[in-house]
Design an enzyme around this catalytic site. Sequence first.
Site, PDB file in Angstrom:
ATOM      1  N   LYS A 183       0.847  -1.207   0.000  1.00 27.00           N
ATOM      2  CA  LYS A 183       0.000   0.000   0.000  1.00 27.00           C
ATOM      3  C   LYS A 183       0.875   1.247   0.000  1.00 27.00           C
ATOM      4  O   LYS A 183       0.609   2.206  -0.727  1.00 27.00           O
ATOM      5  CB  LYS A 183      -0.889  -0.012   1.250  1.00 27.00           C
ATOM      6  CG  LYS A 183      -1.496   1.334   1.606  1.00 27.00           C
ATOM      7  CD  LYS A 183      -2.408   1.259   2.808  1.00 27.00           C
ATOM      8  CE  LYS A 183      -1.787   1.580   4.128  1.00 27.00           C
ATOM      9  NZ  LYS A 183      -1.391   2.973   4.365  1.00 27.00           N
ATOM     10  N   ASN A 184       1.921   1.222   0.822  1.00 27.78           N
ATOM     11  CA  ASN A 184       2.726   2.431   1.006  1.00 27.78           C
ATOM     12  C   ASN A 184       3.764   2.653  -0.101  1.00 27.78           C
ATOM     13  O   ASN A 184       4.555   3.581  -0.027  1.00 27.78           O
ATOM     14  CB  ASN A 184       3.373   2.428   2.400  1.00 27.78           C
ATOM     15  CG  ASN A 184       2.314   2.568   3.482  1.00 27.78           C
ATOM     16  OD1 ASN A 184       1.160   2.910   3.192  1.00 27.78           O
ATOM     17  ND2 ASN A 184       2.677   2.289   4.721  1.00 27.78           N
ATOM     18  N   ARG A 218      -3.990   9.982   3.236  1.00 32.54           N
ATOM     19  CA  ARG A 218      -2.904  10.959   3.373  1.00 32.54           C
ATOM     20  C   ARG A 218      -2.214  11.228   2.040  1.00 32.54           C
ATOM     21  O   ARG A 218      -1.447  12.163   1.897  1.00 32.54           O
ATOM     22  CB  ARG A 218      -1.803  10.423   4.321  1.00 32.54           C
ATOM     23  CG  ARG A 218      -2.260  10.072   5.678  1.00 32.54           C
ATOM     24  CD  ARG A 218      -2.304  11.240   6.603  1.00 32.54           C
ATOM     25  NE  ARG A 218      -1.046  11.944   6.731  1.00 32.54           N
ATOM     26  CZ  ARG A 218      -0.928  13.146   7.275  1.00 32.54           C
ATOM     27  NH1 ARG A 218      -2.011  13.775   7.684  1.00 32.54           N
ATOM     28  NH2 ARG A 218       0.243  13.715   7.407  1.00 32.54           N
ATOM     29  N   CYS A 253      -5.178   7.374   8.846  1.00 35.90           N
ATOM     30  CA  CYS A 253      -5.483   6.820  10.170  1.00 35.90           C
ATOM     31  C   CYS A 253      -5.400   7.883  11.254  1.00 35.90           C
ATOM     32  O   CYS A 253      -4.545   8.760  11.215  1.00 35.90           O
ATOM     33  CB  CYS A 253      -4.527   5.686  10.482  1.00 35.90           C
ATOM     34  SG  CYS A 253      -4.969   4.173   9.636  1.00 35.90           S
ATOM     35  N   ASP A 291       4.311   0.153  12.233  1.00 38.44           N
ATOM     36  CA  ASP A 291       3.149  -0.598  11.725  1.00 38.44           C
ATOM     37  C   ASP A 291       3.154  -2.077  12.138  1.00 38.44           C
ATOM     38  O   ASP A 291       2.190  -2.787  11.883  1.00 38.44           O
ATOM     39  CB  ASP A 291       3.102  -0.516  10.194  1.00 38.44           C
ATOM     40  CG  ASP A 291       3.046   0.905   9.711  1.00 38.44           C
ATOM     41  OD1 ASP A 291       1.948   1.432   9.570  1.00 38.44           O
ATOM     42  OD2 ASP A 291       4.113   1.518   9.514  1.00 38.44           O
ATOM     43  N   VAL A 338       7.053   6.737  17.153  1.00 38.18           N
ATOM     44  CA  VAL A 338       6.823   7.435  15.876  1.00 38.18           C
ATOM     45  C   VAL A 338       5.509   8.228  15.898  1.00 38.18           C
ATOM     46  O   VAL A 338       5.470   9.382  15.469  1.00 38.18           O
ATOM     47  CB  VAL A 338       6.860   6.439  14.702  1.00 38.18           C
ATOM     48  CG1 VAL A 338       6.569   7.148  13.388  1.00 38.18           C
ATOM     49  CG2 VAL A 338       8.224   5.751  14.638  1.00 38.18           C
TER      50      VAL A 338
HETATM   51  C1  EPZ Z   1       3.931   6.607   6.365  1.00 34.71           C
HETATM   52  O1  EPZ Z   1       3.177   7.667   6.961  1.00 34.71           O
HETATM   53  C2  EPZ Z   1       2.967   5.451   6.243  1.00 34.71           C
HETATM   54  N1  EPZ Z   1       1.824   5.881   5.452  1.00 34.71           N
HETATM   55  C3  EPZ Z   1       2.530   4.975   7.612  1.00 34.71           C
HETATM   56  O2  EPZ Z   1       1.743   3.829   7.428  1.00 34.71           O
HETATM   57  C4  EPZ Z   1       3.762   4.589   8.430  1.00 34.71           C
HETATM   58  O3  EPZ Z   1       3.346   4.231   9.726  1.00 34.71           O
HETATM   59  C5  EPZ Z   1       4.716   5.780   8.500  1.00 34.71           C
HETATM   60  O4  EPZ Z   1       5.045   6.222   7.154  1.00 34.71           O
HETATM   61  C6  EPZ Z   1       6.005   5.444   9.218  1.00 34.71           C
HETATM   62  O5  EPZ Z   1       6.685   4.409   8.553  1.00 34.71           O
HETATM   63  C7  EPZ Z   1       1.914   5.906   4.136  1.00 34.71           C
HETATM   64  O6  EPZ Z   1       2.945   5.577   3.544  1.00 34.71           O
HETATM   65  C8  EPZ Z   1       0.684   6.308   3.398  1.00 34.71           C
HETATM   66  P1  EPZ Z   1       5.929  10.016   8.492  1.00 34.71           P
HETATM   67  P2  EPZ Z   1       3.716   9.137   6.922  1.00 34.71           P
HETATM   68  O7  EPZ Z   1       5.859  11.259   7.700  1.00 34.71           O
HETATM   69  O8  EPZ Z   1       4.459   9.345   5.662  1.00 34.71           O
HETATM   70  C9  EPZ Z   1       5.545  13.322  11.971  1.00 34.71           C
HETATM   71  C10 EPZ Z   1      -0.128   2.448   7.758  1.00 34.71           C
HETATM   72  O9  EPZ Z   1      -0.819   1.955   8.687  1.00 34.71           O
HETATM   73  N2  EPZ Z   1       5.468  14.334  10.904  1.00 34.71           N
HETATM   74  O10 EPZ Z   1       7.176   9.235   8.502  1.00 34.71           O
HETATM   75  O11 EPZ Z   1       2.573  10.035   7.215  1.00 34.71           O
HETATM   76  C11 EPZ Z   1       4.272  12.460  11.990  1.00 34.71           C
HETATM   77  O12 EPZ Z   1       3.205  13.110  12.641  1.00 34.71           O
HETATM   78  C12 EPZ Z   1       0.399   3.851   7.882  1.00 34.71           C
HETATM   79  O13 EPZ Z   1       0.124   1.879   6.697  1.00 34.71           O
HETATM   80  C13 EPZ Z   1       5.495  15.674  11.248  1.00 34.71           C
HETATM   81  O14 EPZ Z   1       5.617  16.052  12.435  1.00 34.71           O
HETATM   82  O15 EPZ Z   1       4.734   9.067   8.139  1.00 34.71           O
HETATM   83  C14 EPZ Z   1       4.741  11.219  12.705  1.00 34.71           C
HETATM   84  O16 EPZ Z   1       4.728  11.412  14.083  1.00 34.71           O
HETATM   85  C15 EPZ Z   1      -0.080   4.657   8.990  1.00 34.71           C
HETATM   86  N3  EPZ Z   1       5.383  16.620  10.236  1.00 34.71           N
HETATM   87  C16 EPZ Z   1       6.178  11.099  12.198  1.00 34.71           C
HETATM   88  O17 EPZ Z   1       6.553  12.393  11.704  1.00 34.71           O
HETATM   89  C17 EPZ Z   1       5.267  16.252   8.920  1.00 34.71           C
HETATM   90  O18 EPZ Z   1       5.157  17.141   8.053  1.00 34.71           O
HETATM   91  C18 EPZ Z   1       6.347  10.065  11.103  1.00 34.71           C
HETATM   92  O19 EPZ Z   1       5.540  10.405   9.998  1.00 34.71           O
HETATM   93  C19 EPZ Z   1       5.261  14.879   8.583  1.00 34.71           C
HETATM   94  C20 EPZ Z   1       5.374  13.946   9.600  1.00 34.71           C
END
Ligand code: EPZ
Length: 455
Positions: free
Chosen positions: A40-41, A113, A137, A327, A349
């Site tokens: 998916k990702n 997202r 989510c 995850d 995370v």
């Molecule tokens: C991706 O989310 C995945 N989603 C998530 O999978 C996964 O858990 C996550 O990466 C970590 O591996 C998709 O790929 C669609 P991040 P993403 O930006 O890109 C903070 C699932 O169940 N952050 O690495 O949104 C954020 O709030 C999902 O498949 C900021 O503060 O993750 C989080 O605490 C859920 N500001 C942390 O960073 C920003 O601008 C990690 O987020 C962006 C992120």
Amino acid sequence: MNSLAKDSTAAAKRTGLLSNQIIINGGKPLRGRINVRGAKNLATKAMVAALLADTPSVLKDVPAISDVRVVTGMLEAYGVTVTETGDGELTLDPGNVLKAHFAKIDALAGSSRIPILFCGPLLHRLGEALIPDLGGCRIGDRPIDFHLDALRAFGAVVDKSYEGIRLTAPDGLHGADIDLPYPSVGATEQVLLTAVLARGVTELKGAAIEPEIMDLIAILQKMGAIINVEPDRVIFIEGVEKLSGYNHRALFDRNEAASWASAALATGGDIFVEGAKQQELMTFLNIFRKVGGAFDIAEDGIRFWHPGGILKPVVIETDVHPGFMTDWQQPLIVALTQAEGRSVVHETVYENRLGFTSALIEMGANIDVFEEGLESISRRVPRRPLEQAAVIIGPTPLHGADVEIPDLRGGFSHLIAALTAEGQSTVSNIGIIARGYEHFTDKLQSLGADFVYEG
Ligand code: EPZ
């Protein structure tokens, strides 16, 4: 109907689920063979990348999940023709990209997202982008500040309007020096998808290096991009004039594979996950082995099973790649309720990714969640308190309960818990699971799960 139930019903409809609720008779081991397809990702981001090309792209092993349907709808709203050209194969033709009607994208963006990743490609193709309120989510605040800061560095102008966030690029986009405060997966993808067609060179420091990101880089290279991954999370991207379509088989879904592995362990079962590969699961496999699970790596997949005897407790801290993925913790926690002793899972995370444990507690698990996390472990994402720890004491028999699924991975854990528990459970909002798990009810059926659709 609350917004979660609405999202869930919509996802159930999009993927043809017979209903949004099932009744499970648990206590039976899951046994058999299922397959996992593209992640998916990765698949959803690869679909967005097709917007950057001037010829059609072909993506293989695309899973039939709701998030793919949402991105398909978004691309179609922008004039990309998306055609199913085989089983799990999509052809994406960006020959006629045009501005979308706000209502169309607004109706879809609230479910995922991914729309934030349309920014760079749309700025290149149309000179502007409009991002309505995002979904995904509910596992914490999930801000987009890293994304917007990066886009500004490329020369985009960001304005907030009543419809959402409007971006323009009056002078086009140019290469930038970007240092992410945290190796965010989404922000790294944002930079890659924008930098490939920006004028000049981009240096990205603090990049995420998850396997899905490496696969996206492979796709962009096939399209004509020049991207160098250097040591210490540094990526250099040399902007090029134009990109062509790609032909690519998506990386397998390692999160789905880890989920089925945990289901085998929790239910005392034996599942062969066709399509799973060792490399991308190494960290998970180590923990699986430490807990007492057995696995066997074959050419076409990995067999995961409970070898009998006592499961052992573990201490886990979620992390970015190559650490233990956020995850993976939710499904594994269900298995840990059956381990003898005290396990600790420290989520570093997201700030709200242990909420699903309340349903497990209702089913008889002994779990304490510490909102403040554990003092000895430092915060990963700057500025925000992001830590939570769960202490799980087992083994505790689980019994059936009525549970409402809160999010994707937490929801799959509820399914596993209900399958592990003795007696009957009613699990609602199962449409949320269809966001990321292809044909999961068919797979459950083939593994011998005892359930009926309700409503
Ligand atoms: C991706 O989310 C995945 N989603 C998530 O999978 C996964 O858990 C996550 O990466 C970590 O591996 C998709 O790929 C669609 P991040 P993403 O930006 O890109 C903070 C699932 O169940 N952050 O690495 O949104 C954020 O709030 C999902 O498949 C900021 O503060 O993750 C989080 O605490 C859920 N500001 C942390 O960073 C920003 O601008 C990690 O987020 C962006 C992120």
